[in-house]
Design an enzyme around this catalytic site. Structure first.
Site, PDB file in Angstrom:
ATOM      1  N   GLY A  22       0.890  -1.279  -0.102  1.00 43.00           N
ATOM      2  CA  GLY A  22       0.027   0.018   0.175  1.00 43.00           C
ATOM      3  C   GLY A  22       0.654   1.304   0.030  1.00 43.00           C
ATOM      4  N   CYS A  23       0.183   2.259  -0.420  1.00 40.86           N
ATOM      5  CA  CYS A  23       0.933   3.793  -0.465  1.00 40.86           C
ATOM      6  C   CYS A  23       1.733   4.088   0.774  1.00 40.86           C
ATOM      7  CB  CYS A  23       0.099   4.657  -1.091  1.00 40.86           C
ATOM      8  SG  CYS A  23      -1.456   4.913  -0.362  1.00 40.86           S
ATOM      9  N   TYR A  24       0.609   4.270   2.103  1.00 39.90           N
ATOM     10  CA  TYR A  24       1.180   4.418   3.372  1.00 39.90           C
ATOM     11  C   TYR A  24       1.944   3.524   3.901  1.00 39.90           C
ATOM     12  CZ  TYR A  24      -2.581   7.941   4.263  1.00 39.90           C
ATOM     13  OH  TYR A  24      -3.513   9.060   4.266  1.00 39.90           O
TER      14      TYR A  24
ATOM     15  N   THR B 193       4.353   1.839   2.124  1.00 37.26           N
ATOM     16  CA  THR B 193       5.680   1.885   1.389  1.00 37.26           C
ATOM     17  C   THR B 193       6.451   3.052   2.101  1.00 37.26           C
ATOM     18  OG1 THR B 193       4.667   0.967  -0.733  1.00 37.26           O
ATOM     19  CG2 THR B 193       6.620   2.772  -0.903  1.00 37.26           C
ATOM     20  N   ALA B 194       5.927   4.184   2.191  1.00 39.42           N
ATOM     21  CA  ALA B 194       6.523   5.261   2.859  1.00 39.42           C
ATOM     22  C   ALA B 194       7.019   4.928   4.156  1.00 39.42           C
ATOM     23  CB  ALA B 194       5.594   6.608   3.094  1.00 39.42           C
TER      24      ALA B 194
END
Length: 352
Positions: free
Chosen positions: A155-157, A159-160
């Protein structure tokens, strides 16, 4: 190119969403890929140029309804850019046909089917595949991806957050029970389906926290951090929505168990990521901004130390549709297919 020097035939299932069109934008210029099939349930029998006029003159394929056998005939590797609870069935149909699959939904990110049911509200339709799926964060699962036939794009969150935290976990310099994660996202992270809170009049000029203490990316973050140190980790994760289209900015704080000053912390991160082409450790005095990574597969990490409270502060910026989704999926494809990981992804960020 494959071993015989032929281009890799690629299909995008769910080509009419944001992650689907981002895959197409990037794959059109990928020198080792030929896009051979597109599917869309909403836009079946429509040219992709009609669905996305931005692709006019660049790609002329027509979207079809998903038929696993037809897609498998036309492609060597299939990207699933479809909603959660849909991808699991599609993957289970495609894998026996001898094709590699990269799923951009959440269906194969969580290894425990009970955790999937807890957070997504349904039983997993292909639980036997969960142990096989490789979590497609190349910076930490590169070797596993080289032999994978099923990859789960993070997911995007997560990943960060994971790129920001895993160096600290691997060096065991912070207290895993002290984590506080605040992150903001642009509206494209919610997908293309119309939703009242995302209408211009509702969103513009606004910033709000949402899904506090219950966001579905929480167990994904906890799973990977727990795996790193071999014991259960729980985090406080609060997402926010801001009036922009793209971008994730995560601010993470944690208490040191082995104190590092700011320069020692930067050295630790530089050593961890020295051979990673898409992770940039910013110099002293600079912190990441979403505009500095927009449109790219880059992840910018900035670091600070609060000596008074003995806490590390890690700030991470990515483009949620590129490094947080489609770009990272292509990065994983490159690894899976034996290509240079940077192929098709060496894009400078857009500015302004």
């Amino acid at each position: 190119m494959d071993d015989a020097g032929r281009k890799i035939r690629v299909a995008v299932v769910g080509a009419s969403g944001y992650t689907g069109v981002e895959l197409l934008r990037l794959l059109i210029n990928h020198p080792a890929v030929e896009i051979t099939a597109l599917t869309s349930e909403s836009y079946a029998d429509s040219s992709i140029e009609e669905v996305f006029p931005s692709l006019f003159g660049m790609l002329t394929l027509t979207c079809k309804k998903f038929d696993p056998r037809e897609v498998a005939k036309q492609a060597d590797l299939i990207f699933l850019a479809v909603p959660h609870n849909t991808a699991m069935t599609a993957a289970a149909e495609l894998l026996p046909l001898g094709r590699k699959v990269i799923d951009l939904s959440a269906d194969f990110r969580l290894r425990d089917p009970a955790v999937y049911r807890q957070w997504y509200g349904v039983d997993h339709a292909a639980p036997e595949l969960l142990k096989e799926a490789v979590y497609a964060l190349p910076e930490f699962y590169r070797q596993q991806l080289t032999t994978a036939r099923l990859a789960a794009a993070p997911g995007c969150y997560p990943t960060a957050v994971l790129l920001g935290l895993l160096p600290l976990f691997k060096r065991e310099v912070i207290d895993p029970d002290s984590l506080v994660i605040d992150a903001i996202s642009g509206a494209s992270g919610a997908g293309r389906k119309p939703d009242l809170p995302l209408h211009f009049a509702e969103l513009y000029g606004n910033c709000k926290a949402y899904k506090v203490a219950c966001h579905r990316h929480t167990p994904e973050i906890e799973q990977e951090l727990s795996c790193c140190i071999g014991r259960e980790v729980q985090v406080t994760f609060t997402p926010h929505l801001v009036a922009t289209v793209r971008g994730i900015l995560a601010t993470i704080t944690a208490t040191f168990v082995t104190f590092k000053d700011a320069e020692e912390l930067r050295t630790l991160y530089r050593e961890c990521y020295q051979n990673e082409p898409f992770v940039r450790i910013l110099p002293k005095g600079r912190l990441p901004e979403t505009k500095q990574v927009r449109g790219s597969n880059l992840c910018d990490i900035g670091l600070a130390v609060d000596a008074r409270t003995r806490r590390a502060i890690v700030v991470v910026a990515i483009d949620n549709l590129v490094k947080g989704a489609s770009g990272q999926a292509i990065q994983a494809m490159n690894v899976m297919m034996g290509l240079d990981e940077r192929t098709g992804l060496q894009l400078a960020p857009l500015f302004p």
